[in-house]
Design a protein around this motif. Structure first.
Motif, short mmCIF file in Angstrom:
data_model
loop_
_atom_site.label_atom_id
_atom_site.label_comp_id
_atom_site.label_asym_id
_atom_site.label_seq_id
_atom_site.Cartn_x
_atom_site.Cartn_y
_atom_site.Cartn_z
N VAL A 95 1.02 -1.38 -0.13
CA VAL A 95 -0.02 0.10 -0.03
C VAL A 95 0.93 1.41 -0.02
N LEU A 96 0.83 2.17 -1.05
CA LEU A 96 1.70 3.04 -1.33
C LEU A 96 1.30 4.41 -0.96
N GLY A 97 0.70 4.46 0.50
CA GLY A 97 0.45 5.70 1.16
C GLY A 97 -0.95 6.29 1.08
N ASP A 98 -1.27 7.36 1.74
CA ASP A 98 -2.60 7.59 2.01
C ASP A 98 -3.88 6.72 2.19
N VAL A 99 -3.46 6.01 3.35
CA VAL A 99 -4.17 5.05 3.61
C VAL A 99 -5.63 5.51 4.39
N SER A 100 -5.57 6.84 4.81
CA SER A 100 -6.54 7.55 5.53
C SER A 100 -6.63 8.80 4.62
N ALA A 101 -8.05 9.28 4.53
CA ALA A 101 -8.23 10.66 3.74
C ALA A 101 -7.91 11.70 4.77
N LYS A 102 -7.86 11.68 6.06
CA LYS A 102 -7.63 12.74 7.00
C LYS A 102 -7.00 12.28 8.09
N GLY A 103 -5.75 11.40 7.93
CA GLY A 103 -4.86 10.93 8.94
C GLY A 103 -4.13 11.70 9.65
N SER A 104 -3.60 13.07 9.09
CA SER A 104 -2.81 13.92 9.73
C SER A 104 -3.56 14.77 10.72
N GLU A 105 -5.05 14.67 10.53
CA GLU A 105 -5.69 15.40 11.53
C GLU A 105 -6.41 14.68 12.77
N LEU A 106 -6.22 13.34 12.53
CA LEU A 106 -6.76 12.57 13.46
C LEU A 106 -6.32 12.09 14.71
N THR A 107 -7.06 12.01 16.00
CA THR A 107 -6.58 11.56 17.09
C THR A 107 -5.90 10.03 17.25
N LYS A 108 -5.31 9.69 18.21
CA LYS A 108 -5.17 8.32 18.31
C LYS A 108 -6.23 7.47 18.21
N SER A 109 -7.32 7.54 18.56
CA SER A 109 -8.58 6.89 18.95
C SER A 109 -9.02 6.62 17.43
N LYS A 110 -8.93 7.87 16.90
CA LYS A 110 -9.86 7.85 15.41
C LYS A 110 -8.84 7.17 14.56
N TRP A 111 -7.57 7.38 14.56
CA TRP A 111 -6.51 6.61 13.89
C TRP A 111 -6.69 5.14 13.85
N VAL A 112 -7.03 4.65 15.08
CA VAL A 112 -7.32 3.28 15.29
C VAL A 112 -8.59 2.45 14.46
N SER A 113 -9.52 3.81 14.50
CA SER A 113 -10.67 3.30 13.73
C SER A 113 -10.33 3.20 12.27
N VAL A 114 -9.31 3.80 11.86
CA VAL A 114 -8.94 3.70 10.15
C VAL A 114 -8.28 2.54 10.17
N LEU A 115 -7.67 2.13 11.10
CA LEU A 115 -6.78 0.76 11.19
C LEU A 115 -7.66 -0.43 11.12
N HIS A 116 -8.88 -0.27 12.09
CA HIS A 116 -9.91 -1.34 11.82
C HIS A 116 -10.52 -1.39 10.54
N GLN A 117 -10.78 -0.22 10.05
CA GLN A 117 -11.28 -0.27 8.60
C GLN A 117 -10.54 -0.91 7.75
N PHE A 118 -9.31 -0.67 7.64
CA PHE A 118 -8.38 -1.10 6.68
C PHE A 118 -8.26 -2.73 6.92
N HIS A 119 -8.27 -3.24 8.18
CA HIS A 119 -8.37 -4.70 8.19
C HIS A 119 -9.61 -5.23 7.89
N GLU A 120 -10.84 -4.65 8.12
CA GLU A 120 -11.96 -5.23 7.76
C GLU A 120 -11.99 -5.21 6.09
N MET A 121 -11.44 -4.29 5.45
CA MET A 121 -11.46 -4.36 4.07
C MET A 121 -10.77 -5.38 3.35
N LEU A 122 -9.50 -5.76 4.18
CA LEU A 122 -8.79 -6.91 3.83
C LEU A 122 -9.69 -8.33 4.01
N GLY A 123 -10.43 -8.32 5.20
CA GLY A 123 -11.37 -9.47 5.27
C GLY A 123 -10.70 -10.66 5.60
#
Length: 388
Positions: A95-123
């Motif tokens: 994955v060559l970057g920009d996993v998140s649309a707004k990662g630079s603005e996210l708190t750690k808890s919201k960043w974790v939600s992005v990671l969960h979404q990424f793992h759910e997408m891989l199924g």
């Protein structure tokens, strides 16, 4: 006769929609021939060949995703991943970057939600070996970059050091990923750390190629603001180094022409109209850096001199591009794999052949969002007509 068919018409329509979903979820891939005549692609596959799926610009929203994204776009992106894994059977996901649309603005808890979404997408394929590099949307602009801010995000993904770089070997193929965002920053400690990593990899390349450390002339990089990198003569031939992974493309001296993309009606530089379209989507067009950013010329030359990359893979522009630099180094830019960026997302499938140094690159397209919406609209019309 029409009356007899009417009661079962909704069932037929729903079954047709299910078949249609499975069909459109399967990627369509086409090999992009290299412009280098010395590269001859062997048609026969070898079980020892390394197969790599490369995606970019997923632009995930995590807990900030609305119902439309969660129940429609994310649902289909998961299907695209599943069908791609099933049909192509890659050994590795990059994955060559920009996993998140707004990662630079996210708190750690919201960043974790992005990671969960990424793992759910891989199924079910979440266990597939993968490597992720950080993009500008993940970590922000130069003013936001520091080791502390980068480290907690880099630690979310395997193989990344505190500066957001990585080096690994998979299937006897060496890969080096660099924090290209930091290389845009003229006077930043993180940039100096990335330069040290380039030097380290350069030293290891010389040692591996020449077989002796005595033949290496080590030099210290001055901390200047003008990219006055130290030059040293290298006897290592072009293409002898690792596969280089970046988020930002390297600087191009030839008008940005892309070989082999006419079949996809694509260009490497988005037009003004395309940029307006991206901005209207509210995600892809309004990032920390615009889509035309590339690494500075001196940084690009320094990378070529130090690493002699076998091939370069980059992202950021949302567009596919196959470009050959003046020294013969091939750079492939991976398109965005999300409807948040464009109506026709895609990805790259690469085969590193076991014998020789040939690299086979395929562009894979997936269904347009507009196609899916039209199909749903058609089904709804047929369904309501059957109820009358």
């Amino acid at each position: 006769m029409a009356v007899k068919w009417k009661p079962v018409l909704p069932l037929i329509t729903i079954c047709s929609l299910i078949v249609f979903e499975e069909w459109v979820s399967t990627p369509t891939c086409k090999i992009i021939p290299s412009s280098n005549p010395s590269e001859v692609i062997e048609l026969e596959e070898d079980p020892d060949d390394l197969k790599v799926m490369m995606v970019a610009n997923l632009l995930l929203l995590g807990s900030e995703a609305g119902y439309y994204n969660y129940f429609f776009r994310d649902y289909y992106m998961s299907k695209f991943f599943r069908k791609s894994f099933e049909s192509l059977k890659p050994d590795l996901l990059l994955v060559l970057g920009d996993v998140s649309a707004k990662g630079s603005e996210l708190t750690k808890s919201k960043w974790v939600s992005v990671l969960h979404q990424f793992h759910e997408m891989l199924g079910p394929y979440v266990g597939l070996p993968f490597h992720v590099i950080l993009g500008d949307r993940d970590i922000g602009e130069c003013s936001d970059l520091n080791i502390k801010a980068i480290n907690w995000k880099a630690s979310s993904f395997p193989g990344l050091d505190p500066s957001g770089c990585g080096a690994f070997e998979f299937g006897n193929i060496s890969f080096v990923s660099l924090n290209a965002v930091a290389l845009l920053c003229s006077n930043n400690n993180l940039r100096f750390d990335v330069e040290k990593i380039i030097e380290r990899e350069s030293v290891e390349l010389h040692m591996e190629t020449l077989g002796t450390a005595e033949s290496i002339v080590k030099s210290k990089i001055p901390r200047d603001t003008n990219y006055n990198f130290p030059w040293r003569e290298s006897t290592i031939s072009t293409g002898s180094g690792p596969v280089l992974l970046l988020h930002f493309p390297l600087h191009r001296t030839e008008n940005g022409n892309c070989n082999g993309v006419n079949a996809f009606e694509s260009t490497s530089i988005p037009s003004a109209e395309e940029l307006d379209t991206l901005e209207s989507r509210g995600l892809a067009g309004a990032g920390p850096y615009n889509l035309l950013h590339t690494l500075p010329p001196n940084a690009t030359e320094y990378i070529f001199q130090a690493l002699k990359p076998r091939i370069v893979f980059s992202a950021h522009t949302h567009e596919f591009c196959d470009h050959v630099h003046l020294d013969g180094t091939r750079e492939v830019t991976v398109p965005a794999m999300t409807w948040n960026a464009r109506d026709d997302p895609g990805f790259i499938f690469v085969t590193f052949q076991r014998t020789g140094r040939t690299v086979s690159v395929s562009y894979c397209s997936i269904a347009r969002e507009s196609q899916i919406l039209v199909a749903f609209l058609f089904v709804l019309v047929i369904f309501f007509m059957s109820l009358r």
